[in-house]
Design a protein around this motif. Structure first.
Motif, short mmCIF file in Angstrom:
data_model
loop_
_atom_site.label_atom_id
_atom_site.label_comp_id
_atom_site.label_asym_id
_atom_site.label_seq_id
_atom_site.Cartn_x
_atom_site.Cartn_y
_atom_site.Cartn_z
N TYR A 102 41.36 -8.04 -60.01
CA TYR A 102 41.69 -8.42 -58.63
C TYR A 102 42.75 -7.47 -58.09
O TYR A 102 43.57 -6.94 -58.84
CB TYR A 102 42.27 -9.83 -58.59
N ILE A 103 42.75 -7.31 -56.77
CA ILE A 103 43.81 -6.59 -56.06
C ILE A 103 44.51 -7.60 -55.17
O ILE A 103 43.87 -8.44 -54.55
CB ILE A 103 43.24 -5.44 -55.20
N GLY A 104 45.82 -7.49 -55.08
CA GLY A 104 46.59 -8.38 -54.23
C GLY A 104 46.86 -7.78 -52.87
O GLY A 104 46.96 -6.57 -52.71
N GLN A 105 46.96 -8.66 -51.88
CA GLN A 105 47.39 -8.31 -50.53
C GLN A 105 46.44 -7.35 -49.82
O GLN A 105 46.89 -6.43 -49.15
CB GLN A 105 48.80 -7.73 -50.53
N VAL A 106 45.14 -7.56 -49.91
CA VAL A 106 44.23 -6.69 -49.15
C VAL A 106 44.27 -7.07 -47.68
O VAL A 106 44.55 -8.21 -47.31
CB VAL A 106 42.78 -6.73 -49.69
N ASP A 107 43.98 -6.10 -46.85
CA ASP A 107 43.91 -6.33 -45.41
C ASP A 107 42.67 -7.18 -45.13
O ASP A 107 41.56 -6.79 -45.51
CB ASP A 107 43.83 -4.99 -44.68
N GLU A 108 42.83 -8.31 -44.47
CA GLU A 108 41.70 -9.23 -44.23
C GLU A 108 40.60 -8.59 -43.40
O GLU A 108 39.43 -8.91 -43.55
CB GLU A 108 42.20 -10.49 -43.54
N ARG A 109 40.96 -7.69 -42.52
CA ARG A 109 40.00 -7.08 -41.61
C ARG A 109 39.21 -5.95 -42.28
O ARG A 109 37.99 -5.88 -42.17
CB ARG A 109 40.75 -6.55 -40.38
N THR A 110 39.92 -5.07 -43.01
CA THR A 110 39.27 -3.88 -43.58
C THR A 110 38.93 -4.01 -45.06
O THR A 110 38.08 -3.28 -45.56
CB THR A 110 40.19 -2.65 -43.44
N GLY A 111 39.60 -4.91 -45.77
CA GLY A 111 39.42 -5.02 -47.21
C GLY A 111 40.22 -4.01 -48.01
O GLY A 111 40.20 -4.02 -49.23
N ARG A 112 40.94 -3.13 -47.33
CA ARG A 112 41.75 -2.13 -48.02
C ARG A 112 42.99 -2.77 -48.62
O ARG A 112 43.58 -3.67 -48.02
CB ARG A 112 42.22 -1.06 -47.04
#
Length: 157
Positions: free
Chosen positions: A101-111
Motif C-alpha cells: 500500500y501507499i499512503g496519502q495518495v491524491d484522491e483525484r489523480t491517484g498519485r
C-alpha cells in the motif's frame, strides 16, 4: 525471503521488531518492488517518477507466518517521500507474498503525495501499549495515514 525468515524468528506473534537495522534487507526488497512492479500494477503511478530506496520504520509480527511493515520510500532522488505499508506472508511451502500500500495518495489523480524530506513515521500506541498504529509527522502536524492498495507480489520457493 531470507530476511522474512530471520524477522519471523526474532519476535513472538504480536511482537514488534525494535532493532530496525535488522529490517534493512526488507527495506531494500520493498524498494525493488516499487521500481519493478509498481509502474505495471498501479495506474496512478506517475510514469516519469522513480524511487530511491525504502526504509522500514515499524515492523510487527502480525501472525505466525506474517509481518506488517511500514516505512518511507524516497522519490526521484529529491529527498521527497511517500509512506508505504507491506503485509508480507509466508505460506506452508515457504513461498513469500506481499500486498503493498501507499499512503496519502491524491484522491483525484491517484498519485502519491510528495512529502518533504523531514517527514517521519511514528508508532502510536494505545493506553494498553498494544502494537502501534503508524502515523505521519509532517512539519509539526501528526496525521493518520490513509492507505491505498497498489501492488501484489509473490515468489514461490
Amino acid at each position: 525471503m531470507e530476511a522474512v525468515e530471520e524477522l519471523l524468528a526474532l519476535v513472538p506473534v504480536g511482537g514488534e521488531i525494535r532493532d530496525l537495522d535488522r529490517c534493512e534487507k526488507l527495506g531494500v526488497g520493498i524498494g525493488g518492488l516499487f521500481r519493478t512492479g509498481l509502474p505495471f500494477q498501479y495506474a496512478g503511478w506517475p510514469p516519469e517518477w522513480t524511487t530511491d530506496g525504502s526504509a522500514v520504520d515499524v515492523c510487527i509480527r502480525s501472525g505466525v507466518d506474517s509481518l506488517d511493515v511500514v516505512g518511507r520510500t524516497w522519490i526521484d532522488f529529491s529527498g521527497e517521500l511517500f509512506p508505504f505499508r507491506a503485509e508480507i506472508s509466508r505460506s506452508a511451502d515457504a513461498s513469500v507474498s506481499a500486498v503493498v500500500y501507499i499512503g496519502q495518495v491524491d484522491e483525484r489523480t491517484g498519485r502519491p503525495t510528495r512529502l518533504p524530506s523531514g517527514t517521519l513515521i511514528i508508532p502510536v500506541r494505545d493506553e494498553n501499549d498494544r502494537n502501534p498504529v503508524p502515523e505521519l509527522i509532517v512539519g509539526r502536524r501528526q496525521v493518520p495515514i490513509v492507505w491505498t492498495r497498489v501492488l501484489e507480489w509473490s515468489v514461490p520457493q
